[in-house]
Design a protein around this motif. Structure first.
Motif, short mmCIF file in Angstrom:
data_model
loop_
_atom_site.label_atom_id
_atom_site.label_comp_id
_atom_site.label_asym_id
_atom_site.label_seq_id
_atom_site.Cartn_x
_atom_site.Cartn_y
_atom_site.Cartn_z
N VAL A 106 13.43 5.16 -4.09
CA VAL A 106 12.66 4.91 -5.32
C VAL A 106 13.55 4.57 -6.50
CG1 VAL A 106 10.73 6.38 -4.63
CG2 VAL A 106 12.61 7.36 -5.93
N ALA A 115 4.40 2.55 -13.13
CA ALA A 115 4.27 2.53 -11.68
C ALA A 115 5.41 3.29 -11.03
CB ALA A 115 4.22 1.09 -11.18
N SER A 116 6.63 3.09 -11.53
CA SER A 116 7.78 3.75 -10.95
C SER A 116 7.69 5.26 -11.13
CB SER A 116 9.06 3.22 -11.62
OG SER A 116 10.19 3.88 -11.10
N ASP A 118 4.93 7.10 -11.58
CA ASP A 118 3.86 7.63 -10.74
C ASP A 118 4.32 7.76 -9.29
OD1 ASP A 118 2.19 7.77 -12.89
OD2 ASP A 118 1.08 5.93 -12.44
N ARG A 119 5.03 6.78 -8.81
CA ARG A 119 5.52 6.83 -7.44
C ARG A 119 6.58 7.91 -7.28
NH1 ARG A 119 8.69 3.37 -3.86
NH2 ARG A 119 9.26 1.96 -5.55
N ASP A 122 4.95 11.27 -6.88
CA ASP A 122 4.46 11.49 -5.51
C ASP A 122 5.60 11.85 -4.57
OD1 ASP A 122 1.86 10.96 -6.24
OD2 ASP A 122 1.95 8.84 -5.68
#
Length: 231
Positions: A106, A115-116, A118-119, A122
């Motif tokens: 990541v 987006a980065s 949020d990922r 996770d």
């Protein structure tokens, strides 16, 4: 569903890695009533064959859900320091939920930030039940200073659990059966417990907590909104 929190630690040295690991395993087994959720391991700089043997023995005898660890030039414990002989130190925890991760997949600085982040949340397992994230990093190939603000943001609004760990040069990082020589590995712990982060090097905190509010490079200039020397 997790059981009550239990913890046990042990360290040992010996003429062989099998002997050293067997002593540690025996000590942990005598102190934990259930198989550990997490085994946190620090070993002296062993050969890959010896390190694999130690991990296999720990896996076979303790049946941990997750193994997180690193090699180090030396081990420091209350009984002394190990440098030139096989040595292993272990902290085992049961009764916690463990979310293991690696950050190599990541670390893409060119991604748009929402987006980065949020990922990343996770991947590291950030949620309302998280109590702490433990990290081990090898500085090779990882911009750790750029990663830290992203990790803080990935916790999410209103979540203030600690993120802590160590950056080690030329270490072998251990995550379950994987050996890594660059990047960052870690676990996020969650469950019905409180995790307090204090100080390193075995020292005892003195006085009240003070937030660093101003700094230049490694020089602390402000504490709790006041000049550092005044605070």
């Amino acid at each position: 569903m997790t059981s009550d929190l239990q913890a046990a630690s042990a360290w040992s040295t010996g003429s062989s890695i099998a002997e050293t690991t067997a002593r540690v395993v025996s000590a942990i087994q005598s102190r934990l009533a259930t198989p550990p959720s997490l085994v946190f391991l620090v070993a002296t700089e062993l050969s890959q064959i010896d390190l694999r043997e130690a991990i296999d023995l720990i896996r076979d005898e303790l049946s941990p859900q997750t193994i997180l660890g690193t090699t180090s030039p030396s081990l420091l414990a209350s009984e002394g320091t190990l440098t030139d002989t096989p040595g292993i130190g272990v902290l085992a925890l049961s009764g916690v939920h463990v979310h293991p991760f690696t950050l190599e997949t990541v670390d893409h600085p060119n991604e748009t930030f929402p987006a980065s982040i949020d990922r990343l949340a996770d991947v590291i397992g950030s949620n309302d039940e998280a109590r702490a994230t433990l990290l081990l990093a090898n500085q090779k190939g990882l911009a750790i200073q750029a990663m830290l603000p992203r990790l803080n943001a990935a916790r999410g609004l209103g979540r203030h659990y600690p993120i802590l760990g160590s950056v080690i040069d030329d270490a072998t990082l251990i995550l379950d059966d994987q050996f890594k020589h660059q990047g960052l590995i870690g676990v996020t712990l969650s469950g019905d417990f409180r995790f307090d982060a204090i100080t390193s090097q075995g020292t005892t905190p003195v006085g009240n907590d003070l937030v660093i509010t101003r700094a230049k490079s490694n020089l602390i200039q402000g504490l709790a909104g006041k000049p550092a020397i005044e605070a």
